[in-house]
Every structure is written in C-alpha cells, then in structure tokens.
Design a protein around this motif. Structure first.
Motif, short mmCIF file in Angstrom:
data_model
loop_
_atom_site.label_atom_id
_atom_site.label_comp_id
_atom_site.label_asym_id
_atom_site.label_seq_id
_atom_site.Cartn_x
_atom_site.Cartn_y
_atom_site.Cartn_z
N ASP A 30 74.76 -39.38 -67.98
CA ASP A 30 73.45 -38.91 -67.23
C ASP A 30 72.51 -38.77 -68.84
O ASP A 30 71.66 -39.92 -68.95
CB ASP A 30 72.68 -38.66 -66.21
N HIS A 31 73.06 -37.87 -69.74
CA HIS A 31 71.71 -37.94 -70.66
C HIS A 31 72.18 -39.05 -71.70
O HIS A 31 71.01 -39.16 -72.74
CB HIS A 31 72.46 -36.91 -71.39
N VAL A 32 73.35 -39.50 -71.24
CA VAL A 32 73.41 -41.13 -72.88
C VAL A 32 72.38 -41.96 -72.57
O VAL A 32 71.42 -42.49 -72.98
CB VAL A 32 75.00 -41.50 -72.23
N VAL A 33 72.24 -42.01 -70.40
CA VAL A 33 71.27 -42.76 -70.31
C VAL A 33 69.86 -43.04 -70.42
O VAL A 33 69.34 -43.52 -71.03
CB VAL A 33 71.58 -43.51 -68.41
N VAL A 34 69.60 -41.78 -69.81
CA VAL A 34 68.14 -41.27 -70.76
C VAL A 34 67.97 -41.59 -72.87
O VAL A 34 67.10 -41.59 -72.34
CB VAL A 34 68.39 -39.45 -70.77
N ALA A 35 68.79 -41.15 -72.82
CA ALA A 35 68.84 -41.85 -74.58
C ALA A 35 67.97 -42.71 -74.66
O ALA A 35 67.97 -43.34 -75.47
CB ALA A 35 69.73 -40.73 -75.24
N ILE A 36 69.42 -43.89 -73.99
CA ILE A 36 69.30 -45.10 -74.44
C ILE A 36 68.27 -45.87 -73.88
O ILE A 36 67.03 -46.05 -74.39
CB ILE A 36 70.01 -45.92 -73.30
#
Length: 418
Positions: free
Chosen positions: A169-175
C-alpha cells in the motif's frame, strides 16, 4: 522452420484449447511473411481476357497463397487439419477455423463476459509473487483483447492498484503521488513493485539469520554453568494471620529441577501458589494437563479417588470421533503446598486413560478465573487468590504436577432388590 534471415523459428500448433493465443501468434507470423492481406482478404482470380500483367500478378498471388496455406497446415494438429483439409485457399481455411472457435459474434460476447468477470474478481493472494500476478493479469488482458475488448494500459494499472497485497500500500501511495498515471505504463509499475518485493525478501532473510544466531547463542548460554533464581512469597491466611516463608529455588544445570522448602523470617515478593509447578524434562504419572477443549476432569488412576460413584457411568467422545466408557465419577484428594488438603470434584474415572486432564471449562463453572500472559496460565479462586500458576511447556501445553493424598478409595454402588 528456417526464415529468410537464416534463423530457425518454432511454429505454434493449434489444439482444442489454445486458439486465442495461436490466433495472435499466426497473425504476427503472417505479417512477418507479408501475407496477412492474402489471409484476411484473399486474392482475385482473372478471366480469359486478362492481360499478361494481370496473369503474372495472379500467378504470384496464388503462389504466395499456397505457401501460406501450407504454413497453416503445419501449424494445426490432426483434429483441426480435418476442418480445413478441403479448403482451396488460405482465406477459406482461416475463416473455417474462426467459425469453429471464435468466429461467431455470440460466442465472442459470451467469452468476453466470462473473461470480464474473471478479470474483476482477480485478487493478489498472500503467497503470490509480483511476476506471477502480472502474468495472470496479462494473460486475461490478451484474451479479452482477442475477443474485441479495448484495454488501455491505464485501466490495467488501476486494476493492479486496487488488488495488490496490503503490504504494497505504501508503494502504491508513493507512485500515485509522484507519477502521472495517464502516461504511466504497467511495465514500469511491475518493475517498481518487483524491486520493492526483492528488498522485502532481503530484509526478511537478514532478520531470520539474526534470529537464528540469537537463538543459538541463547541455547548455549542456558546450557553452560549454573545459576540460581529465588522467588519470595508473602500470604495471609483466612484468619488474618501473616505468614512468611516458602522460598522457591530453581537450579538450572545439566537438567532443570525444581525444589521447594519452607523457611520463616523472610519476606516474599510474589504471590503464593498453592499447587506445585512441573518441570519439562519428562511427564510424570502425577502430571495433569490443563485443557480448554476437555469438558470434564478425567483421570485413569482409580487409587487416587477418595470417593467414587460407579453408577455415574457415561461415554467420552474424542476429537477423532472415537469414544470410550467412563467407569464412574468422584473426588480426588490432593495436598497443597501449605500442607492442607483440598479436593478436585467431579472427576471422571476413565480406566484406559494414560494422562490426567483438568478441564478449564469445568473450573469456570465453579467461578474460577483464568488468565494467560507471558507464557503463564494463572488460575484464581472466587476470592481472587492465586491457586495455580503453570508455565507453557516446550510442546505448547500447560501441565502441572499435583501431589495426591494417600488414601483408600471409598466406592458407592447402588443395588436394587427384587
């Protein structure tokens, strides 16, 4: 098959299950051989009054058509060859295969609906790798495109964002914050997620290695040398007198052993426990297992019962659906650590039972309270007095040694006169 460029190509073969993939591969192959237009549109025949140039063009088209038809014959299995064996041109053979597999519009619509539903329900599972999940999405996307569905790359990216494992989830938010999703490609997303997945695996492997070293070091330090722990207990009797004593010394050496002795004139820092805890080196006959799944106290030692009613017979059913008869129900007298006697009430006598069982459910019915924390099971009576403290054993069970009083069993048995 050797191409004009000198390298060898392996031709795809059509069977009863891979038409969509075969169709895509053959179209690419026909385009490479510059015969795709003949396959889709065919060629025109010439009349008797045709010019020499028209006749020459016709002969060239027919030659290319025969070459393409031979290629199709090489790319189907025997069952599919029977469907096109009578075709005179490439277009006729190609159209026959489309009608058999996906040529009908209704068949395409039904297939597309099935693929859409499968696509929407697709979720990334906990054990799925990023590469495996993107392969599944890519396969469904290609099948949907083969049925006429328009699949933009942004739709695939959004689908991945919605269905990824929560650990990303945190990778998705960063992207989403750093990339323009209108031009962001699914290939870029896959590479970013694979890099993060690899980083997680490396950290987990390092953590597991550190834990293994720590566990090994702990085992060595525990097995070497002797050390002592002393616990002090202070308690108050029912008459209000204060007593001090009962120091417990635990000595660890080649094998753990527990010993208790009574002293006076010393203060104690922990609550008094009325029953004796057991060591984990072996299971004694006087060991009792505390279990939440056991509905009744049970024992196989008939000589322990101070009172036994042989009329209270019943059947005990185990988790594997097997059952055994009980030979009665009674009370077992035990000796507390302060020297006083107590009784375990309503214990079932099971003749063939090797282990003794204490039912936590039966204790709850008698208003006892239990707490489990820090690998300890504590049992309190209705006055909040700690009467039992049991450590978690190596096999994740709670067992305790209880001293049984020596006595003769008094049996009661009802008789009926005629």
């Amino acid at each position: 098959m050797a191409s004009n460029s000198g390298f060898t190509m392996t031709l795809p073969t059509l069977d009863s299950k891979n038409y969509e993939i075969w169709h895509i591969q053959m179209k690419v192959l026909f385009d490479y051989q510059e015969v795709l237009e003949i396959v889709q549109n065919g060629y025109q025949s010439v009349g008797e009054d045709a010019t020499e140039a028209q006749r020459s063009t016709f002969r060239e088209c027919k030659k290319r058509d025969c070459k393409t038809l031979f290629m199709i014959h090489q790319c189907v299995d025997e069952s599919n060859f029977e469907k096109i064996s009578s075709a005179k041109t490439t277009k006729e053979a190609w159209d026959n295969l489309e009608k058999c597999y996906a040529g009908a519009e209704k068949v395409n619509k039904v297939n597309l609906q099935t693929l859409r539903r499968e696509y929407e329900l697709l979720q990334m599972k906990d054990g799925d790798a990023i590469t495996y999940y993107f392969t599944k999405i890519g396969s469904l996307t290609n099948l949907m495109k083969g049925c006429g569905e328009v699949m933009r790359d942004q739709l695939v990216v959004e689908k991945v964002f919605r269905t990824l494992n929560p650990k990303f989830d945190h990778v998705v938010v960063a992207i989403e914050e750093s990339k323009d999703l209108e031009v962001f490609k699914s290939e870029e997303l896959q590479s970013s997620l694979e890099a993060h997945e690899q980083r997680i695996k490396e950290r987990n492997s390092d953590r597991n290695f550190d834990l293994a070293l720590q566990a090994q070091s702990s085992r060595r330090s525990f097995g070497q040398g002797n050390f002592q722990k002393k616990f002090k207990v202070k308690w108050k009797t029912d008459k209000g007198r204060n007593y001090e004593g009962a120091r417990f010394k635990v000595v660890h050496g080649n094998g753990p052993e527990i010993e208790a002795r009574l002293d006076q004139g010393e203060e104690f820092e922990e609550e008094r426990v009325l029953l004796m805890a057991t060591s984990e080196d072996e299971v004694k006959d006087d060991c009792w297992y505390l279990d939440t799944c056991c509905s009744n106290h049970m024992s196989g030692h008939k000589d322990w019962f101070e009172r036994l009613d042989e009329n209270g017979k019943s059947r005990v059913k185990f988790a594997d659906h097997s059952s055994i008869n009980t030979e009665g129900v009674g009370d077992i007298s035990i000796r507390r650590k302060d020297g006083k006697s107590a009784s375990i009430k309503n214990v079932l006598y099971v003749q063939k039972m090797k282990n003794n069982m204490l039912s936590l459910g039966q204790l709850l019915e008698k208003w006892y309270e239990m707490t489990m924390a820090d690998k300890l099971l504590n049992v309190y009576d209705c006055d909040k007095n700690l009467i039992l403290r049991v450590p978690l054993s190596k096999n994740r069970t709670f067992k305790i040694r209880i001293q049984v009083n020596n006595h003769k069993c008094l049996m009661s048995k009802a008789t009926h006169e005629n």
